[in-house]
Design a protein around this motif. Sequence first.
Motif, PDB file in Angstrom:
ATOM      1  N   TYR A 140      14.710 -19.900 -22.379  1.00  4.43           N
ATOM      2  CA  TYR A 140      16.219 -19.722 -22.443  1.00  4.43           C
ATOM      3  C   TYR A 140      16.978 -20.752 -23.028  1.00  4.43           C
ATOM      4  N   LYS A 141      17.671 -20.564 -24.165  1.00  4.56           N
ATOM      5  CA  LYS A 141      18.245 -21.749 -24.971  1.00  4.56           C
ATOM      6  C   LYS A 141      19.524 -22.138 -24.429  1.00  4.56           C
ATOM      7  N   HIS A 142      20.160 -21.344 -23.564  1.00  4.72           N
ATOM      8  CA  HIS A 142      21.313 -21.805 -23.197  1.00  4.72           C
ATOM      9  C   HIS A 142      21.372 -22.715 -22.105  1.00  4.72           C
ATOM     10  N   LEU A 143      20.193 -23.081 -21.584  1.00  8.70           N
ATOM     11  CA  LEU A 143      20.218 -24.219 -20.554  1.00  8.70           C
ATOM     12  C   LEU A 143      19.489 -25.233 -21.211  1.00  8.70           C
ATOM     13  N   PRO A 144      19.860 -26.555 -20.900  1.00 10.51           N
ATOM     14  CA  PRO A 144      19.107 -27.570 -21.314  1.00 10.51           C
ATOM     15  C   PRO A 144      17.589 -27.646 -20.893  1.00 10.51           C
ATOM     16  N   ARG A 145      16.810 -28.298 -21.551  1.00 10.62           N
ATOM     17  CA  ARG A 145      15.406 -28.271 -21.374  1.00 10.62           C
ATOM     18  C   ARG A 145      14.959 -28.904 -19.954  1.00 10.62           C
TER      19      ARG A 145
END
Length: 303
Positions: A140-145
């Motif tokens: 999920y790219k919208h959350l920081p890793r």
Amino acid sequence: MGAICGSIVLFAINFNQNYRLSYVPPPMASYIVLASLEVLGAFCALFLVPFANVHREVMCIRSYDFLDARIEAYEMLYMFRDRWILVLIPLFLVSNFFYTYQWTLVNGAIFNLRTRAFNSIIYWTSQILAAFAISFLHDYKHLPRRWRGTISLVIVTMLTCIVWGCSLAYQLVHLDSPLTSRADAATDSLIDFTQFKRSGIPTTLFFSMGVVAALWQSLAYWLIGTISEDSAMIARYAGFHKSIQSMGAMVAWQLEAQSVSFMVQIIVNWSLVVAALPPTLYFTLNIKNERQEKYPMNFIDIA
């Protein structure tokens, strides 16, 4: 998927065996079919496309020159200078340790032969579903890793404690004797999958064990992938992961071979899981949220 196919084959072959017996030697057809599938899989590898012919429109593929054994050995030794991969050793160690408890002391001690094969289908199916589900969070790219890793670890921790707690509760009622005495138990006590009232709870528990196992594996590989953008380095780290994982499984199987009681087994497994959580959390909290192209490491401290 391969494990599911193999389990379906074993279930079909053993379906008409005398399910009231605690042990029925697998028929020769089981070995012949499984060996044939392995040969077929090895043969299919001959049709792999050469690396130079692989094209991806959305990513950059980096090719590497083949390294000789001396250079590869040096690179493996150099890997031990990376403290981040060493931090993950407890996670690697425990990621297959519980297989012995699940397969020998639960599936093997509670169910008859054909139901063990049936449960194997359920177990590996649960792993596919769990790995697929957690992949949406990991990608999920919208959350920081760092947030993705932390949330994944929290989910794994909660589900692990729930499943091990349920396992302990079930064990106190049904598996409270040592393995040596279990071998002398009445064969009629073994559960068949057609006995829905008896098989429902332990089968559901075994399914849940597969879910938790897949989440541990997925988290381990995802965390390895955050260490570096270098695929060659990641390949070595993955190999190191498998070696530590196999070492843990070796110890677990030795415990079973020594007829260690069910209670000791579950205490050891649960304790190792809990012990792996703090270093994994430390690792997760140090993941940089953005990829670093300049440096091979994606962490705050790359020294």
